[in-house]
Write a protein that holds these residues in place. Structure first.
Motif, mmCIF file in Angstrom:
data_model
loop_
_atom_site.group_PDB
_atom_site.id
_atom_site.type_symbol
_atom_site.label_atom_id
_atom_site.label_comp_id
_atom_site.label_asym_id
_atom_site.label_seq_id
_atom_site.Cartn_x
_atom_site.Cartn_y
_atom_site.Cartn_z
ATOM 1 N N ARG A 1 0.850 -1.190 0.000
ATOM 2 C CA ARG A 1 0.000 0.000 0.000
ATOM 3 C C ARG A 1 0.879 1.230 0.000
ATOM 4 N NH1 ARG A 1 -2.496 0.178 6.086
ATOM 5 N NH2 ARG A 1 -0.534 -0.083 7.185
ATOM 6 N N TYR A 2 0.317 2.346 -0.500
ATOM 7 C CA TYR A 2 1.072 3.587 -0.605
ATOM 8 C C TYR A 2 0.155 4.755 -0.288
ATOM 9 C CZ TYR A 2 3.481 7.603 -2.542
ATOM 10 O OH TYR A 2 4.053 8.834 -2.684
ATOM 11 N N ARG A 3 0.674 5.684 0.510
ATOM 12 C CA ARG A 3 -0.063 6.927 0.775
ATOM 13 C C ARG A 3 0.907 8.095 0.685
ATOM 14 N NH1 ARG A 3 -1.152 6.297 7.281
ATOM 15 N NH2 ARG A 3 1.029 6.393 7.863
ATOM 16 N N GLU A 4 0.378 9.207 0.223
ATOM 17 C CA GLU A 4 1.200 10.407 0.130
ATOM 18 C C GLU A 4 1.402 11.027 1.503
ATOM 19 O OE1 GLU A 4 0.273 12.928 -3.485
ATOM 20 O OE2 GLU A 4 -1.507 11.639 -3.323
ATOM 21 N N THR A 5 0.338 11.081 2.288
ATOM 22 C CA THR A 5 0.404 11.609 3.655
ATOM 23 C C THR A 5 -0.546 10.787 4.523
ATOM 24 O OG1 THR A 5 -1.437 13.165 3.455
ATOM 25 C CG2 THR A 5 0.745 13.983 2.766
ATOM 26 N N PRO A 6 -0.313 10.771 5.829
ATOM 27 C CA PRO A 6 -1.241 10.055 6.711
ATOM 28 C C PRO A 6 -2.670 10.600 6.646
ATOM 29 C CG PRO A 6 0.807 10.501 7.856
ATOM 30 C CD PRO A 6 0.872 11.235 6.547
ATOM 31 N N GLN A 7 -2.829 11.889 6.404
ATOM 32 C CA GLN A 7 -4.157 12.492 6.355
ATOM 33 C C GLN A 7 -4.966 11.994 5.161
ATOM 34 O OE1 GLN A 7 -1.303 14.347 6.529
ATOM 35 N NE2 GLN A 7 -1.370 14.933 8.684
ATOM 36 N N LEU A 8 -4.303 11.698 4.056
ATOM 37 C CA LEU A 8 -5.002 11.290 2.838
ATOM 38 C C LEU A 8 -5.382 9.820 2.824
ATOM 39 C CD1 LEU A 8 -3.030 13.210 0.075
ATOM 40 C CD2 LEU A 8 -5.307 13.709 0.957
ATOM 41 N N GLY A 9 -4.703 9.007 3.595
ATOM 42 C CA GLY A 9 -4.976 7.576 3.537
ATOM 43 C C GLY A 9 -4.402 6.977 2.264
ATOM 44 N N TYR A 10 -4.814 5.776 1.955
ATOM 45 C CA TYR A 10 -4.295 5.020 0.820
ATOM 46 C C TYR A 10 -5.268 5.148 -0.349
ATOM 47 C CZ TYR A 10 -1.270 3.329 4.466
ATOM 48 O OH TYR A 10 -0.362 3.270 5.497
ATOM 49 N N GLN A 11 -5.063 6.149 -1.168
ATOM 50 C CA GLN A 11 -5.996 6.519 -2.229
ATOM 51 C C GLN A 11 -5.602 5.935 -3.583
ATOM 52 O OE1 GLN A 11 -8.727 8.369 -1.804
ATOM 53 N NE2 GLN A 11 -8.355 8.733 0.359
ATOM 54 N N CYS A 12 -6.583 5.796 -4.455
ATOM 55 C CA CYS A 12 -6.322 5.373 -5.830
ATOM 56 C C CYS A 12 -5.477 6.427 -6.555
ATOM 57 C CB CYS A 12 -7.625 5.102 -6.576
ATOM 58 S SG CYS A 12 -8.792 6.489 -6.654
ATOM 59 N N THR A 13 -5.735 7.679 -6.279
ATOM 60 C CA THR A 13 -4.982 8.753 -6.926
ATOM 61 C C THR A 13 -3.518 8.724 -6.511
ATOM 62 O OG1 THR A 13 -5.745 10.228 -5.180
ATOM 63 C CG2 THR A 13 -6.950 10.292 -7.262
ATOM 64 N N SER A 14 -3.257 8.351 -5.265
ATOM 65 C CA SER A 14 -1.868 8.265 -4.789
ATOM 66 C C SER A 14 -1.097 7.206 -5.561
ATOM 67 C CB SER A 14 -1.830 7.932 -3.298
ATOM 68 O OG SER A 14 -2.407 8.963 -2.544
ATOM 69 N N LEU A 15 -1.746 6.075 -5.827
ATOM 70 C CA LEU A 15 -1.086 5.019 -6.594
ATOM 71 C C LEU A 15 -0.751 5.515 -7.999
ATOM 72 C CD1 LEU A 15 -0.076 2.125 -7.053
ATOM 73 C CD2 LEU A 15 -2.399 1.568 -7.794
ATOM 74 N N CYS A 16 -1.666 6.227 -8.638
ATOM 75 C CA CYS A 16 -1.407 6.723 -9.998
ATOM 76 C C CYS A 16 -0.279 7.747 -10.016
ATOM 77 C CB CYS A 16 -2.687 7.295 -10.605
ATOM 78 S SG CYS A 16 -3.841 5.976 -11.026
ATOM 79 N N LYS A 17 -0.217 8.587 -9.011
ATOM 80 C CA LYS A 17 0.894 9.532 -8.917
ATOM 81 C C LYS A 17 2.211 8.789 -8.732
ATOM 82 C CE LYS A 17 -1.663 13.311 -6.779
ATOM 83 N NZ LYS A 17 -1.718 14.147 -5.566
ATOM 84 N N LEU A 18 2.207 7.772 -7.851
ATOM 85 C CA LEU A 18 3.416 6.974 -7.610
ATOM 86 C C LEU A 18 3.861 6.259 -8.883
ATOM 87 C CD1 LEU A 18 5.464 5.734 -5.566
ATOM 88 C CD2 LEU A 18 3.799 3.886 -5.242
ATOM 89 N N TYR A 19 2.930 5.654 -9.583
ATOM 90 C CA TYR A 19 3.257 4.959 -10.836
ATOM 91 C C TYR A 19 3.898 5.928 -11.825
ATOM 92 C CZ TYR A 19 2.732 2.125 -15.044
ATOM 93 O OH TYR A 19 2.977 1.414 -16.200
#
Length: 169
Positions: free
Chosen positions: A14-32
């Motif tokens: 799992r991946y999150r940008e910040t603890p406040q955002l949680g593990y979002q689908c958008t975060s994965l796309c940014k990471l990819y």
């Protein structure tokens, strides 16, 4: 890193940008897009559906396309149980790489972890990278008359200063 290397590294995690955002689908796309395409500057506000509707800076890096291929971003419409929409990465015609695609709890655990899964039917559209990292580097090298960079040896601090000084003229 290529698509398969990304899958090997991240599927089941799992991946999150910040603890406040949680593990979002958008975060994965940014990471990819950061790790595979070298794009660190994708941003959006609030939800996947908002990202699709407003585009933010997506149009700088991506074109809308009619048919998907591996590595494209795919956006999904809202549903009665998910008013935020969904975004994922295309793995194959009907298979996606996603995070937070099951219960939308933002926990990144179990079926909300990064996974390969069948694509839902409510596709809004696809976006494909306009140019690869290699294309952008080649254009940059040509524009500034630099030597072609090595893929195995990093630039020295001096080489980096030369490049930055050219952009500061």
């Amino acid at each position: 890193m290529n698509h398969q290397e990304f899958l090997t590294k991240w599927v089941g995690k799992r991946y999150r940008e910040t603890p406040q955002l949680g593990y979002q689908c958008t975060s994965l796309c940014k990471l990819y897009n950061d790790e595979v395409n070298g794009i660190k500057w994708l941003y959006f506000w609030w939800s996947a559906i908002n990202w699709w509707n407003l585009k933010w800076n997506l149009q700088v890096f991506f074109n809308k396309v009619e048919f998907a291929q591996q590595g494209d971003m795919v956006f999904f419409n809202i549903t009665p149980s998910n008013p935020y929409g969904h975004v994922a990465i295309v793995d194959s015609q009907s298979v996606i790489l996603e995070q937070n695609g099951w219960q939308w709890w933002n926990s990144g655990l179990w079926p909300d972890a990064i996974r390969i899964h069948s694509a839902p039917p409510n596709v809004l559209g696809y976006m494909r990278l306009k140019s690869t990292v290699e294309d952008r580097v080649a254009k940059f090298v040509e524009k500034y008359g630099l030597k072609t960079p090595s893929k195995s040896q990093p630039y020295s601090q001096y080489d980096t200063c030369i490049i930055l000084s050219l952009m500061d003229q």
